[in-house]
Design an enzyme around this catalytic site. Sequence first.
Site, PDB file in Angstrom:
ATOM      1  N   ASP A 287       0.859  -1.177   0.000  1.00 35.18           N
ATOM      2  CA  ASP A 287       0.000   0.000   0.000  1.00 35.18           C
ATOM      3  C   ASP A 287       0.898   1.230   0.000  1.00 35.18           C
ATOM      4  O   ASP A 287       2.127   1.121   0.141  1.00 35.18           O
ATOM      5  CB  ASP A 287      -0.914   0.001   1.235  1.00 35.18           C
ATOM      6  CG  ASP A 287      -2.264   0.643   0.963  1.00 35.18           C
ATOM      7  OD1 ASP A 287      -2.276   1.820   0.542  1.00 35.18           O
ATOM      8  OD2 ASP A 287      -3.309  -0.002   1.187  1.00 35.18           O
TER       9      ASP A 287
ATOM     10  N   ASP B 150       3.590   1.961  -4.773  1.00 34.85           N
ATOM     11  CA  ASP B 150       2.732   2.763  -5.642  1.00 34.85           C
ATOM     12  C   ASP B 150       2.533   1.936  -6.904  1.00 34.85           C
ATOM     13  O   ASP B 150       3.450   1.790  -7.720  1.00 34.85           O
ATOM     14  CB  ASP B 150       3.396   4.104  -5.959  1.00 34.85           C
ATOM     15  CG  ASP B 150       2.555   4.967  -6.897  1.00 34.85           C
ATOM     16  OD1 ASP B 150       1.592   4.462  -7.503  1.00 34.85           O
ATOM     17  OD2 ASP B 150       2.891   6.165  -7.029  1.00 34.85           O
TER      18      ASP B 150
ATOM     19  N   ASN C 100      -5.817  -5.543  -5.780  1.00 37.90           N
ATOM     20  CA  ASN C 100      -6.979  -5.043  -5.053  1.00 37.90           C
ATOM     21  C   ASN C 100      -7.063  -3.512  -5.026  1.00 37.90           C
ATOM     22  O   ASN C 100      -8.154  -2.960  -4.935  1.00 37.90           O
ATOM     23  CB  ASN C 100      -6.920  -5.579  -3.611  1.00 37.90           C
ATOM     24  CG  ASN C 100      -8.037  -5.067  -2.749  1.00 37.90           C
ATOM     25  OD1 ASN C 100      -9.151  -5.565  -2.787  1.00 37.90           O
ATOM     26  ND2 ASN C 100      -7.750  -4.055  -1.947  1.00 37.90           N
TER      27      ASN C 100
ATOM     28  N   TYR D 202     -14.486   5.791 -13.629  1.00 39.55           N
ATOM     29  CA  TYR D 202     -14.468   4.586 -12.808  1.00 39.55           C
ATOM     30  C   TYR D 202     -15.019   3.400 -13.588  1.00 39.55           C
ATOM     31  O   TYR D 202     -14.424   2.320 -13.619  1.00 39.55           O
ATOM     32  CB  TYR D 202     -15.288   4.815 -11.541  1.00 39.55           C
ATOM     33  CG  TYR D 202     -15.246   3.663 -10.564  1.00 39.55           C
ATOM     34  CD1 TYR D 202     -14.109   3.426  -9.801  1.00 39.55           C
ATOM     35  CD2 TYR D 202     -16.338   2.822 -10.400  1.00 39.55           C
ATOM     36  CE1 TYR D 202     -14.060   2.383  -8.887  1.00 39.55           C
ATOM     37  CE2 TYR D 202     -16.309   1.771  -9.501  1.00 39.55           C
ATOM     38  CZ  TYR D 202     -15.166   1.558  -8.743  1.00 39.55           C
ATOM     39  OH  TYR D 202     -15.127   0.515  -7.854  1.00 39.55           O
TER      40      TYR D 202
ATOM     41  N   LYS E 150     -13.089  -0.142 -14.804  1.00 39.89           N
ATOM     42  CA  LYS E 150     -13.515  -1.468 -14.382  1.00 39.89           C
ATOM     43  C   LYS E 150     -13.945  -2.344 -15.561  1.00 39.89           C
ATOM     44  O   LYS E 150     -13.746  -3.568 -15.532  1.00 39.89           O
ATOM     45  CB  LYS E 150     -14.634  -1.354 -13.348  1.00 39.89           C
ATOM     46  CG  LYS E 150     -14.190  -0.682 -12.050  1.00 39.89           C
ATOM     47  CD  LYS E 150     -13.017  -1.392 -11.398  1.00 39.89           C
ATOM     48  CE  LYS E 150     -12.634  -0.800 -10.052  1.00 39.89           C
ATOM     49  NZ  LYS E 150     -11.516  -1.513  -9.398  1.00 39.89           N
TER      50      LYS E 150
ATOM     51  N   THR F 245     -16.773  -0.454   3.356  1.00 38.20           N
ATOM     52  CA  THR F 245     -15.339  -0.178   3.482  1.00 38.20           C
ATOM     53  C   THR F 245     -15.146   1.331   3.584  1.00 38.20           C
ATOM     54  O   THR F 245     -16.074   2.110   3.347  1.00 38.20           O
ATOM     55  CB  THR F 245     -14.565  -0.690   2.247  1.00 38.20           C
ATOM     56  OG1 THR F 245     -14.895   0.126   1.113  1.00 38.20           O
ATOM     57  CG2 THR F 245     -14.881  -2.151   1.956  1.00 38.20           C
TER      58      THR F 245
END
Length: 307
Positions: A85, A111, A138, A202, A206, A237
């Site tokens: 992360d 990154d 992820n 977005y 995807k 989340t």
Amino acid sequence: MGSEGFAGDMAGFDMRQIEQVETVLLGTTEPSDAPVRGSVRPLSAPRGAGRLRGKVAVITGGARGQGEAEARLFAREGARVYLCDILDERGEAVAAEIREAGGWARFAHLDITRAEEWRRLVGQLEAEAGRLDILINNAGVNVRHDLTGTSEDDWDRILNVNLTGQYLGMKECAALMKRSGAGSIVNLGSTAGIMGHPVAAYSSSKWGVRGLTKAAATEFSPAGIRVNALHPGVVATPMMDAGSALFAELVRLTPLGRAADPDELAAAALFLASDDAAFVTGIDLPVDGGFSDLAAYNHVWHTINPT
């Protein structure tokens, strides 16, 4: 199997002999009442069955949310987990908690949009573990603007993280995974990539994940590397404001009537990553409570046929 053969095989079979069983994938849970509409399903910690024993896993976006849940579950199942992360402090804390619980975990700053950082990670894996068996792509971001309201900077950032980051991860990890003998890659998509969606950048990223997944699954299949895409619906989340009108409306239209818990997405990722899915590659797996396939007609049906 022809219908006559099937009928012959089933002749005299008492369907009442089929017993309801808990799936080992989600762990053992105590019976409970149906969840209140909009609530998150409570999960007990899955009991480790060693399904990933001896495997080395890289999980991006591992400092929180779905990535954190995957890191904890994979470690309980015996994997050596490298959780990656850009949130260094949080990532180090999660890795320490996994180790304290008896698992193997190491945090690595990454990154995902920078090829040189992927190459550094692969070098670390080669030096420390000598192999790579699982890659969970992820990490992701979202900026909720329509097409005309999306700046070029926002467009580039979302595509770079959500799509290019996965491309770079697979490209840079492929050689080590091939030398390891086989492997599993799970790319995180979204219901925004399997149905119409109003957020242009977005959704485009995807939908791109789906095509990228199938291209990689085709290319890597001779090496025994499986590549699949996991598509969450609404999940509780930090990326999703549970108090927002958007969250409430998504939950309302989800046939199962609630948001997913990150542990439920982790369980699906575990299936795809493990040898339980040894003959599964190139698929799109929605884990969305029926949203992508059922939401519209489910809403209409229950509106005109209230219980």
